[in-house]
Every structure is written in C-alpha cells, then in structure tokens.
Design a protein around this motif. Structure first.
Motif, short mmCIF file in Angstrom:
data_model
loop_
_atom_site.label_atom_id
_atom_site.label_comp_id
_atom_site.label_asym_id
_atom_site.label_seq_id
_atom_site.Cartn_x
_atom_site.Cartn_y
_atom_site.Cartn_z
N GLN A 107 44.72 26.66 47.88
CA GLN A 107 45.24 27.27 46.64
C GLN A 107 44.23 27.31 45.62
O GLN A 107 44.20 28.53 44.84
N ILE A 108 43.63 26.37 45.35
CA ILE A 108 42.72 26.29 44.12
C ILE A 108 41.64 27.16 44.69
O ILE A 108 40.89 28.00 43.55
N LYS A 109 40.90 27.11 45.65
CA LYS A 109 39.83 28.09 46.12
C LYS A 109 40.37 29.60 45.73
O LYS A 109 39.51 30.35 45.21
N ILE A 142 38.56 32.05 42.88
CA ILE A 142 37.71 33.23 43.46
C ILE A 142 38.33 34.46 43.08
O ILE A 142 37.50 35.31 42.70
N LEU A 143 39.66 34.29 42.85
CA LEU A 143 40.13 35.84 42.17
C LEU A 143 39.88 35.85 40.68
O LEU A 143 39.79 36.74 40.01
N SER A 144 39.88 34.49 40.19
CA SER A 144 39.32 34.47 38.62
C SER A 144 38.19 34.96 38.30
O SER A 144 37.66 35.62 37.31
N TRP A 145 37.31 34.96 39.19
CA TRP A 145 35.97 35.46 39.08
C TRP A 145 35.78 36.92 38.95
O TRP A 145 34.67 37.37 38.35
N GLY A 146 36.72 37.69 39.70
CA GLY A 146 36.53 39.18 39.62
C GLY A 146 35.50 39.47 40.54
O GLY A 146 35.20 38.96 41.52
N ASN A 147 34.51 40.31 39.65
CA ASN A 147 33.13 40.69 40.37
C ASN A 147 31.90 39.68 39.98
O ASN A 147 30.98 39.98 40.50
N ASP A 148 32.19 38.58 39.05
CA ASP A 148 31.15 37.79 38.67
C ASP A 148 30.95 36.65 39.66
O ASP A 148 31.31 35.56 39.22
#
Length: 615
Positions: free
Chosen positions: A369-371, A375-381
């Motif tokens: 869940q943390i992963k 990953i989603l929080s990075w967006g395209n970064d």
C-alpha cells in the motif's frame, strides 16, 4: 511453543470390513490394516512421544484361542519400537514358512496383531506417570468375550474419585493416578450389565448412553470389545478432536483429519468430523451407525488444536494459523512505528513458522500500500532507478534463532545447568544492525516464559538490537487446563506471576487473601465447581498492563535491550479459528463444572505453597 508442555494424545482406530484375503489380492499384503495403523500413528506422532500402544481383536477365533492382544512401549521412539517388534514376529514366522505371507489364514492364526479391529494410541503423560503401564490401551479381561474391553483415548477427567465411587470401587495406587482407569471401570460396569441381558450381543449404544454422561472432561475415546464390536466416541462439547472415514473396505477414525487423508489418500470432504456427543458404533459384522449418546452442549472445541497441537498440514488449520499471524500485524506495525526498514522478523520455535508467514503477509500488504501511494504521489517525477528502488523494497526476514541439539550436562550444579539452558538456541550472527534494528520474533504461545528468559532473550540480546518484540499468536495463558493439556499449576504461568507482581506493586495483595477465603468457603460447602474465583486476581488490570509486566519478568537482569510482548486478542483468536471456540485457559470460562473446581484448587495449592497438580 518455546516452553515445552505435555499435551494431548493421539488416537487411531481401524475396522477392516473385508477378509484378509481381499487385501492380499487387491493390495498385495495381508498386513494392510497394520500398515495403515502405523501410518496413522506416525502421522500423529506430534501428539504423543511419552509412549504408544496397539490393541487388536480377531474375529471368529476358535474357542480356547486368544482373540485380544496388546503391545505397549515407552521407548524413546515408541511407535517404531512397537512396529519393529511386530515386524520381528513376521520375520520369525517366515523362517519356518517362507511363503506364509501369502496365506491369510495361517498369518491370522500365528501373528497376534493381525486382527480385524485395531486401536492405536500415542501418549503424552498428563494424568498419571510415564511408566509403560500407564500407556493406553487399557484392558479389562473376562472369560466371556463380550465382557472383554480395550480402551484408549485423548482426554482428561476431573471427577475420577466420583466415578470410582459410582461403581463401588476403592481405587488402588495405580488407579488413582489414571483417569483412564476410572473411565474403564465405569464403561465396563455398564457393559457387563448389558452383556448379562444380551450375552455377546450387548447394545453398545445403551452402554455409552449410561456411562458417558457421567464423565466430566473433554474426550475422544476408542474401544474394542472381545465379541468384535467397537466404538469411537466424543464429548458433548467437542473439546477433543475426532475425524472419521468410511468406505466398503475400512472404517477409520483418528484425532487429526490430515493423518487420515495422508494414510488413505482421500480428499478433505471425504474425511468427516465426528460431531460432539456422538459415537461411531460398529458391530461384529462390520455394520456401523453414528449415534448421539448424550445431549450435545455448547461447542467448545479446544482452540490450542488450531494454534499449536494439530499438524499444520491440514489445509483449514494452515489457513487459520496464517490468519493468526496476519491479525497481529497491525499491533506490530504500531509498535515499530511503521518503520519497516529497520525491523527484522523471525520466529521461535519452528512450530510458529506458519503464523510467521501470516505476520509477514500482513506486513507485505501494508508495504505494498505504501509503495502504491508513494509511486502515485510522484506523478511523472521519477526515474527508473527511483522506481526500481521502491519496487524492490522487501520485508526483512531472517532465520535468527536455531534450536540446537538437545544439550545434556553431566553437571548437576544449578548455576552450571542454567548456563547450559542458555544455549538451547543458537543465533545467526551478522543479521542485525546494532542499536538500529528492531527484532520481532513470533512464538505460538507463552506459557511459563522460562525458555524466553533463560535462553531466547539473552541470546537475541547478544545481537544488540535496538528493541526486541516477542509476539504470541495465542492470547495470555492465565488459567489451568484439565481437558488434555498438562497445565495445572497456576504458579507456573507467567501471566499469573505478572498479575501477582502487579498486585504487590500496587499494594493490593489483600485481593489474594480475599480470593483464598472465598475459595475455602466454597470448599467447605462442596461448591468449588460453581464459580471461577481466580478471575478476581486479573480483574484490576488491563491486558496491556499484564503484557508489560510479563515483558519485564522475561527480561534477564543483565539485559539492557528493551523488551516488549504483544499477545493475540481473544476476539481475533475467535475470528481466525471460528470452529474452535474453547478458550478457558485464556478467559477462565470453563465448559464443565469440573474446570472451576480445578482452577480453584490450583489457587489453593499456590497460596498454601503446595507444588502439586490442580486435579
């Protein structure tokens, strides 16, 4: 279970429904029944290693020839010892007639244990001693075939004195030490009366319906009768386990489903549970009925069967042990402050391995869940290296503790013996970052805490972790058991010691005196069975307070590493093991009146300084 306790017993019953010639033709051996009995017993050897026994009844034996045989052993490997001796008898016969194994009639006539009815037993010494004469099956012999009885079971009774009185028997020294002796006398008493009405055709259901309601305890018991009848019965609460399988060749019963499945290569749904208060009754022609022999009561099947005792090869038990570990993951995550980078997971002993997998499953679910969130929080970064690093994060698992060979010492001096005890387990060095990593180890249950204090905590502390967390897949064991497990002394339990220590610390020792006086009053009025007074010892404290005190008690004085203990909750236990709700050793809620009597007696023994059993 890091603290060794004596527990349970194992039962194996086989009734061959075809002539020996049939098994010779189909399976190539007249030893089919004995071979299967050996498998059933070996696949349950976890249930008893103090001794074993086998009884056999032969059908249609000529008058004057023996039809009931028994062999017992308390050798270091009792099952192997018994079947080795039977094998030696076969070899002896082959010396004089090399092809005797191809002649079923001759084999039956010359090999004592080639019977159509077979009863095997594995024993852990609870009530009684470990001498071979305490090993089941027990016998009652008589000139009348229908009054001969062989009996073996997985049980404890708490009303043996009353049972002897019911049949007007003054028990001898041996009988006083064996609850099977009491059960045998009662069943034989009613069997003899029934046989006198119907010689050699006694109605076994009638016998059991009169005898069984008199027994206070948990039991699965098998019996062979000299006239060829037999039975397997279970207590009204279903405390002790019993399973069976029937086809046109055999009728089989055992303490564990998986042993039957393995021995006879059958599916899960083909092996059925013998319901509480029921008995399989087989006549001398091999016909059977499953009959209710007393009024069923609230189902209270022993939860320890699922936590620890039964083999985990049963698929339902395996799933339940996974769930037990999984349900602990939230409490462990909170304890390590959700810092999985610096947390190592392991298990002690090997029997906790399946619950360990469940704990890891819970941790992996959280980590995944943390992963996803990161990953989603990075967006395209993100870069490939950054993504690779996140995906490859794993729960840290190590084989931290290894149980060494059983250490023996010729030194009797206490200090030297304690030094040896500290090295029962060995550790894997280089697995822990000193003063950084938290070490989480899971155990099936914590009974006395002796091995934890004298060996495991000391050993783990040598790795210098930041913190040690001991996780128990069972709740706190607070009360004695009297239905199969050898846990009858209150003073042995680390949870009880913790409660006593808290009472003393808080100046509440008068509660102990109050409990003692109340129990003495009940004893005077012959009402010990009416309530569990010992609950008052635990009442002032929360589960967490007792867990914290246990952590202190199992920490050796020279160890500076913080130690925490996390227990399974009663609610999660029942959710994980829904069919086995027996929890009296955790809650004090005994299924029979005899349990209250035992726990109150156990407190009297503790308070009066008597180091004896509670029943």
């Amino acid at each position: 279970m890091s603290d060794e306790i004596k527990h349970e017993c194992g039962l194996a019953y086989i009734r061959l429904r075809k002539p020996f010639s049939y098994y010779l033709q189909k399976y190539g051996t007249v030893m089919y029944g004995l071979n299967k009995l050996y498998l059933l017993m070996e696949k349950q050897h976890n249930r008893g290693q103090d001794g074993a026994g086998v009884a056999a009844v032969k059908l249609n034996v000529e008058p004057g020839y023996p039809f009931l045989h028994r062999i017992r052993s308390n050798a270091p490997q009792p099952i192997a010892d018994i079947f080795f001796k039977i094998g030696e008898e076969v070899k002896e016969l082959e010396k004089y007639q090399p092809d005797i194994l191809k002649h079923p009639g001759l084999m039956k006539g010359h090999l004592p244990f080639l019977g159509e009815l077979l009863l095997g037993h594995l024993r852990y010494g609870t009530q009684g001693k470990n001498n071979v004469e305490f090993c089941h099956p027990f016998f009652k012999r008589d000139l009348v075939p229908g009054k001969n009885l062989a009996l073996a079971g997985n049980f404890n009774l708490v009303n043996t004195e009353e049972l002897f009185a019911l049949v007007n028997i003054e028990p001898g020294v041996f009988q006083k030490q064996s609850d099977l002796a009491a059960m045998m006398e009662v069943i034989h008493h009613f069997l003899s009366k029934e046989d006198e009405k119907n010689p050699n055709t006694a109605n076994i259901a009638n016998v059991l319906k009169k005898a069984v309601p008199l027994f206070d305890g948990g039991f699965t018991v098998g019996g062979l009768i000299g006239n060829g009848s037999s039975f397997v019965m279970r207590d009204a609460h279903g405390i002790r386990p019993a399973y069976y399988y029937i086809n046109d060749e055999v009728i089989v019963a055992a303490s564990e489903r998986a042993s039957i499945r393995t021995a006879f290569n059958v599916g899960e749904n083909e092996v059925l549970e013998l319901l509480p208060a029921n008995a399989i009754i087989v006549d001398n022609d091999g016909n059977y009925v499953i009959e209710q022999i007393q009024e069923p009561k609230e189902r209270r099947a022993c939860s320890f069967e699922r936590i620890y005792f039964s083999r985990g090869s049963d698929e339902k038990i395996y799933r339940e042990r996974i769930a037990l570990g999984d349900h602990l993951s939230k409490a462990v995550l909170e304890s390590v402050d959700y810092s999985l980078r610096n947390t190592i997971f392991s298990y002690i002993p090997n029997t906790a391995e399946v619950a360990f997998y469940g704990l890891i499953k819970g941790m992996e679910n959280y980590l995944n869940q943390i992963k996803i969130q990161r990953i989603l929080s990075w967006g395209n970064d993100f870069t490939e290296d950054k993504l690779q690093e996140m995906i490859n994060r794993k729960i840290r698992q190590e084989k931290i503790a290894i149980k060494d060979v059983k250490l023996r010492t010729f030194i009797t001096e206490d200090s030297s013996r304690n030094e040896m005890v500290q090295h029962v387990y060995d550790i894997t060095y280089g697995t822990v970052k000193r003063n950084e990593d938290t070490l989480v180890v899971i155990d099936d249950s914590i009974v006395r805490g002796t091995t934890l204090k004298e060996s495991i905590i000391r050993m783990l502390a040598r790795l210098q972790p930041k913190k040690i967390i001991v996780v128990s897949s069972a709740p706190q064991i607070r009360y004695p058991d009297c239905y199969g497990i050898d846990m009858s002394k209150l003073g042995d339990f680390i949870a009880f010691k913790a409660a006593i220590a808290l009472l003393k610390e808080k100046g509440m020792e008068d509660i102990l005196e109050t409990v003692y006086k109340r129990i003495k009053e009940l004893q005077h009025d012959n009402l010990l069975h009416t309530e569990n007074v010992v609950r008052q010892v635990y009442k002032p404290f929360t589960t967490e307070e007792i867990s914290n005190k246990i952590a202190q008690l199992i920490t050796p004085p020279e160890v500076n590493v913080p130690v925490e203990v996390i227990y399974q909750t009663i609610e999660d236990l029942h959710e994980c093991c829904p069919t086995n709700t027996g929890d009296w050793y955790f809650t004090g809620n005994y299924p029979t009146a005899g349990g209250n009597k035992v726990v109150n007696n156990a407190f009297l023994n503790y308070y009066e300084g008597k180091n004896v059993r509670g029943y």
